[in-house]
Design a protein around this motif. Structure first.
Motif, PDB file in Angstrom:
ATOM      1  N   ASP A 194      33.464 -22.908  14.996  1.00  0.00           N
ATOM      2  CA  ASP A 194      32.209 -23.795  16.676  1.00  0.00           C
ATOM      3  C   ASP A 194      31.238 -22.629  15.953  1.00  0.00           C
ATOM      4  N   GLU A 195      29.846 -22.687  17.090  1.00  0.00           N
ATOM      5  CA  GLU A 195      28.834 -22.919  16.166  1.00  0.00           C
ATOM      6  C   GLU A 195      28.449 -20.034  16.634  1.00  0.00           C
ATOM      7  N   ASP A 196      29.617 -20.725  17.607  1.00  0.00           N
ATOM      8  CA  ASP A 196      29.419 -18.848  17.448  1.00  0.00           C
ATOM      9  C   ASP A 196      29.990 -17.947  17.056  1.00  0.00           C
ATOM     10  N   LEU A 197      31.236 -18.876  15.822  1.00  0.00           N
ATOM     11  CA  LEU A 197      31.225 -18.034  14.506  1.00  0.00           C
ATOM     12  C   LEU A 197      30.751 -18.119  13.173  1.00  0.00           C
ATOM     13  N   ARG A 198      29.392 -18.830  13.633  1.00  0.00           N
ATOM     14  CA  ARG A 198      28.355 -19.648  12.285  1.00  0.00           C
ATOM     15  C   ARG A 198      26.896 -19.781  12.179  1.00  0.00           C
ATOM     16  N   ILE A 199      26.662 -19.270  13.640  1.00  0.00           N
ATOM     17  CA  ILE A 199      25.695 -18.747  14.116  1.00  0.00           C
ATOM     18  C   ILE A 199      25.221 -17.658  15.525  1.00  0.00           C
ATOM     19  N   ALA A 200      24.036 -16.710  14.754  1.00  0.00           N
ATOM     20  CA  ALA A 200      24.295 -15.257  15.395  1.00  0.00           C
ATOM     21  C   ALA A 200      22.877 -15.129  15.306  1.00  0.00           C
ATOM     22  N   THR A 201      22.495 -14.634  16.809  1.00  0.00           N
ATOM     23  CA  THR A 201      20.933 -14.313  16.546  1.00  0.00           C
ATOM     24  C   THR A 201      20.198 -12.953  16.422  1.00  0.00           C
ATOM     25  N   ARG A 202      19.822 -13.042  15.817  1.00  0.00           N
ATOM     26  CA  ARG A 202      18.690 -11.674  15.412  1.00  0.00           C
ATOM     27  C   ARG A 202      17.387 -11.162  15.457  1.00  0.00           C
ATOM     28  N   ARG A 203      16.981 -10.187  15.538  1.00  0.00           N
ATOM     29  CA  ARG A 203      15.246 -10.409  15.348  1.00  0.00           C
ATOM     30  C   ARG A 203      14.462 -10.830  14.402  1.00  0.00           C
ATOM     31  N   ILE A 204      13.974 -11.361  14.185  1.00  0.00           N
ATOM     32  CA  ILE A 204      12.850 -11.363  13.490  1.00  0.00           C
ATOM     33  C   ILE A 204      11.385 -11.333  13.254  1.00  0.00           C
ATOM     34  N   LEU A 205      10.735 -10.663  12.986  1.00  0.00           N
ATOM     35  CA  LEU A 205       9.670  -9.441  12.927  1.00  0.00           C
ATOM     36  C   LEU A 205       9.446  -9.895  14.902  1.00  0.00           C
ATOM     37  N   GLY A 206      10.275  -8.870  15.653  1.00  0.00           N
ATOM     38  CA  GLY A 206      10.307  -8.347  17.232  1.00  0.00           C
ATOM     39  C   GLY A 206      10.349 -10.289  17.682  1.00  0.00           C
ATOM     40  N   ILE A 207      10.848 -11.065  17.438  1.00  0.00           N
ATOM     41  CA  ILE A 207      11.039 -12.262  17.660  1.00  0.00           C
ATOM     42  C   ILE A 207      13.331 -12.724  17.777  1.00  0.00           C
ATOM     43  N   LYS A 208      13.614 -13.319  18.551  1.00  0.00           N
ATOM     44  CA  LYS A 208      15.443 -13.586  18.260  1.00  0.00           C
ATOM     45  C   LYS A 208      15.264 -14.865  18.077  1.00  0.00           C
ATOM     46  N   LYS A 209      16.016 -15.215  16.787  1.00  0.00           N
ATOM     47  CA  LYS A 209      16.539 -16.252  16.496  1.00  0.00           C
ATOM     48  C   LYS A 209      17.939 -16.130  15.942  1.00  0.00           C
ATOM     49  N   LYS A 210      18.176 -17.998  16.056  1.00  0.00           N
ATOM     50  CA  LYS A 210      19.310 -18.027  15.905  1.00  0.00           C
ATOM     51  C   LYS A 210      19.350 -18.233  13.932  1.00  0.00           C
ATOM     52  N   VAL A 211      20.671 -17.787  13.296  1.00  0.00           N
ATOM     53  CA  VAL A 211      20.676 -17.661  12.442  1.00  0.00           C
ATOM     54  C   VAL A 211      22.017 -17.723  11.644  1.00  0.00           C
ATOM     55  N   GLU A 212      21.826 -18.848  10.472  1.00  0.00           N
ATOM     56  CA  GLU A 212      23.420 -18.590   9.779  1.00  0.00           C
ATOM     57  C   GLU A 212      23.758 -17.716   8.880  1.00  0.00           C
ATOM     58  N   ILE A 213      25.367 -17.230   9.758  1.00  0.00           N
ATOM     59  CA  ILE A 213      25.784 -15.683   9.389  1.00  0.00           C
ATOM     60  C   ILE A 213      26.231 -16.209   7.393  1.00  0.00           C
ATOM     61  N   TRP A 214      26.565 -17.708   6.983  1.00  0.00           N
ATOM     62  CA  TRP A 214      27.154 -17.248   6.534  1.00  0.00           C
ATOM     63  C   TRP A 214      26.429 -17.699   5.136  1.00  0.00           C
ATOM     64  N   THR A 215      27.222 -17.893   3.834  1.00  0.00           N
ATOM     65  CA  THR A 215      25.995 -18.275   2.604  1.00  0.00           C
ATOM     66  C   THR A 215      27.601 -18.957   1.878  1.00  0.00           C
ATOM     67  N   LYS A 216      26.695 -19.973   1.498  1.00  0.00           N
ATOM     68  CA  LYS A 216      27.479 -20.946   0.721  1.00  0.00           C
ATOM     69  C   LYS A 216      27.454 -20.745  -1.195  1.00  0.00           C
ATOM     70  N   SER A 217      28.578 -20.636  -1.526  1.00  0.00           N
ATOM     71  CA  SER A 217      28.795 -21.343  -3.027  1.00  0.00           C
ATOM     72  C   SER A 217      29.764 -21.098  -3.804  1.00  0.00           C
ATOM     73  N   SER A 218      29.934 -21.817  -4.912  1.00  0.00           N
ATOM     74  CA  SER A 218      30.639 -22.855  -6.040  1.00  0.00           C
ATOM     75  C   SER A 218      31.490 -21.209  -6.654  1.00  0.00           C
ATOM     76  N   TYR A 219      33.166 -21.537  -6.327  1.00  0.00           N
ATOM     77  CA  TYR A 219      33.794 -21.477  -7.135  1.00  0.00           C
ATOM     78  C   TYR A 219      34.869 -22.301  -8.104  1.00  0.00           C
ATOM     79  N   GLN A 220      35.871 -22.228  -8.871  1.00  0.00           N
ATOM     80  CA  GLN A 220      36.745 -22.863  -9.580  1.00  0.00           C
ATOM     81  C   GLN A 220      38.060 -22.649  -8.915  1.00  0.00           C
ATOM     82  N   PHE A 221      39.029 -23.611  -8.509  1.00  0.00           N
ATOM     83  CA  PHE A 221      40.823 -23.190  -8.013  1.00  0.00           C
ATOM     84  C   PHE A 221      40.852 -24.053  -9.111  1.00  0.00           C
ATOM     85  N   ASP A 222      41.973 -24.011  -9.359  1.00  0.00           N
ATOM     86  CA  ASP A 222      42.976 -25.076  -9.818  1.00  0.00           C
ATOM     87  C   ASP A 222      42.170 -25.822 -11.340  1.00  0.00           C
TER      88      ASP A 222
END
Length: 241
Positions: A194-222
């Motif tokens: 759900d959004e509450d585990l993907r998005i967090a509210t952070r202060r950026i230049l003094g302004i509260k903004k919703k930001v994505e907390i996860w960074t997407k990357s690739s890997y090899q499996f099988d």
């Protein structure tokens, strides 16, 4: 009949027999499983917790301090697991499994648990772990079905060894996670959040903004390219972020 002939006969009987199992979401059902002859089968979300640099820790701290740190990790993981109905398995000398039995509803609890563990180790109990030099950890998460079988440990006590593709994937994801990333999850786990585990509210230049907390990357499996999502986000067990 020699002891080796007896062993061969026993293996032949076991090889020809159908391997039975109990399907359950309750780890206590393992008491009904026979040693070596049957198993316990469950759907679950697993956290693969890895002590990242054990070789360095042994060189810098010695065996006693490193063993003590392992025991301290286990205490923290067990406390978080018991708080949410999960359980901890001592998977190897440098890793643990935290198992959250359940269908997809277990994913949220497991991800929350991983972020709680990160907070406890790096914030709440930071002082208690400061005596151990070079302490680093990471976690990988995936969801699927696992099979556990009973075997005897060194002192004759019963231990459960777990098997499952999701465990292998969680371990592979964990290996991709290094500082500053403590936690990595599979694409399936991420897209179930759900959004509450993907998005967090952070202060950026003094302004509260919703930001994505996860960074997407690739890997090899099988030998297949897959996506994982990593984060260094964490929050305490009482909800403080």
């Amino acid at each position: 009949m020699t002891e080796w002939e007896q062993l061969g006969q026993s293996l032949s009987i076991q090889s020809d027999a159908e391997f039975d199992y109990i399907e359950t979401m309750d780890i206590h059902e393992a008491s009904k499983v026979d040693l070596g002859d049957s198993g316990i089968y469950m759907e679950a979300t697993v956290i693969y917790f890895d002590i990242k640099n054990l070789s360095y820790m042994l060189k810098e701290n010695g065996r006693r301090k490193t063993a003590k740190a392992y025991s301290m990790f286990q205490k923290v993981l067990t406390a978080v697991a018991e708080h949410t109905g999960a359980f901890v398995n001592c998977f190897s000398f440098d890793s643990f499994l935290v198992v959250y039995p359940g269908k997809e509803e277990s994913i949220k609890d497991a991800v929350t648990g991983a972020l709680n563990i990160s907070y406890m180790l790096s914030e709440t109990y930071k002082q208690q772990f400061e005596s151990v030099s070079g302490l680093e950890f990471a976690m990988g998460l995936d969801h699927g079905h696992i099979m556990g079988v009973k075997n005897l440990s060194d002192n004759g006590d019963v231990h459960i060894t777990w098997f499952g593709q999701c465990i292998l994937k969680a371990r592979r994801i964990c290996r991709e996670c290094a500082r500053p990333f403590y936690v990595g999850v599979s694409g399936m786990v991420y897209h179930s959040l759900d959004e509450d585990l993907r998005i967090a509210t952070r202060r950026i230049l003094g302004i509260k903004k919703k930001v994505e907390i996860w960074t997407k990357s690739s890997y090899q499996f099988d030998n297949v390219k897959k996506h994982l999502y990593q984060t260094n986000h964490k929050f305490s067990i009482d909800g403080e972020k």
